[in-house]
Design an enzyme around this catalytic site. Sequence first.
Site, PDB file in Angstrom:
ATOM      1  N   ASN A 111       0.853  -1.181   0.000  1.00 14.59           N
ATOM      2  CA  ASN A 111       0.000   0.000   0.000  1.00 14.59           C
ATOM      3  C   ASN A 111       0.891   1.234   0.000  1.00 14.59           C
ATOM      4  O   ASN A 111       2.024   1.193   0.477  1.00 14.59           O
ATOM      5  CB  ASN A 111      -0.882   0.002   1.253  1.00 14.59           C
ATOM      6  CG  ASN A 111      -1.788   1.225   1.323  1.00 14.59           C
ATOM      7  OD1 ASN A 111      -2.467   1.563   0.357  1.00 14.59           O
ATOM      8  ND2 ASN A 111      -1.804   1.889   2.473  1.00 14.59           N
ATOM      9  N   HIS A 113       0.812   5.090   1.475  1.00 11.29           N
ATOM     10  CA  HIS A 113       0.084   5.902   2.453  1.00 11.29           C
ATOM     11  C   HIS A 113       0.694   7.300   2.490  1.00 11.29           C
ATOM     12  O   HIS A 113       1.924   7.443   2.521  1.00 11.29           O
ATOM     13  CB  HIS A 113       0.161   5.257   3.833  1.00 11.29           C
ATOM     14  CG  HIS A 113      -0.583   6.017   4.883  1.00 11.29           C
ATOM     15  ND1 HIS A 113      -1.961   6.016   4.957  1.00 11.29           N
ATOM     16  CD2 HIS A 113      -0.151   6.809   5.900  1.00 11.29           C
ATOM     17  CE1 HIS A 113      -2.343   6.768   5.969  1.00 11.29           C
ATOM     18  NE2 HIS A 113      -1.267   7.269   6.557  1.00 11.29           N
TER      19      HIS A 113
END
Length: 218
Positions: A111, A113
């Site tokens: 991911n 972020h």
Amino acid sequence: MAAGKLRVGVLASGQGSNLQALIDACADPSFPAEIVHVLSNVEGAYALERARRAGIPTALIRHREYSSREAFDAAVDACLREAGVEFVCLAGFMRLLSEGFVRGWDGRMINIHPSLLPSFKGLHTHAQALQAGVKVHGCTVHFVRPALDDGPVLAQAAVPVLPGDSADLLAARVLEQEHRIYPLALRLIAEGRAVVDGDVVRIDAPHAGQALVNPVAP
């Protein structure tokens, strides 16, 4: 589809600018990964249009049509596996993933972020940074663990917090860095040069003894 390349699925809910950065990177024949599927939970998400323009198969799975998070995640999981996805990139996918889904892709899902984790988890990270009065902000690529915005850090990029910054101004500068480090992180993984070792990522790369902050592409 090119033989020998890591088969990547991307999950996105919005505009998909990080998806576009990955699409652009994968357009280079020497890049060691290819995006084979893009999935969204939001009808009309521009990320789906970006994928279609690049000739990448897409799927729309509306989370509101499922009775539970687990049921929705099971449908997403089945779609990814049917598409032959080997590795998952989250690119602004605005859903909390169930523990079962995360465990099923353990070590095979990353991911990006918009903060320097572990600081400022969750939403509104740029406003959080301004409220906290920090002098440096940035973004992080990390392997996904069941807890929110948790997992071994792979790459980070830092930007200064400037006098007079608004959340939008700061977000724009951070987003530029997101577009730079996400393809780099995927390259390191696809080339087998980034390996999870417990709660840290070991990187076999030039200057690997230094923190991978504002890295230069290998």
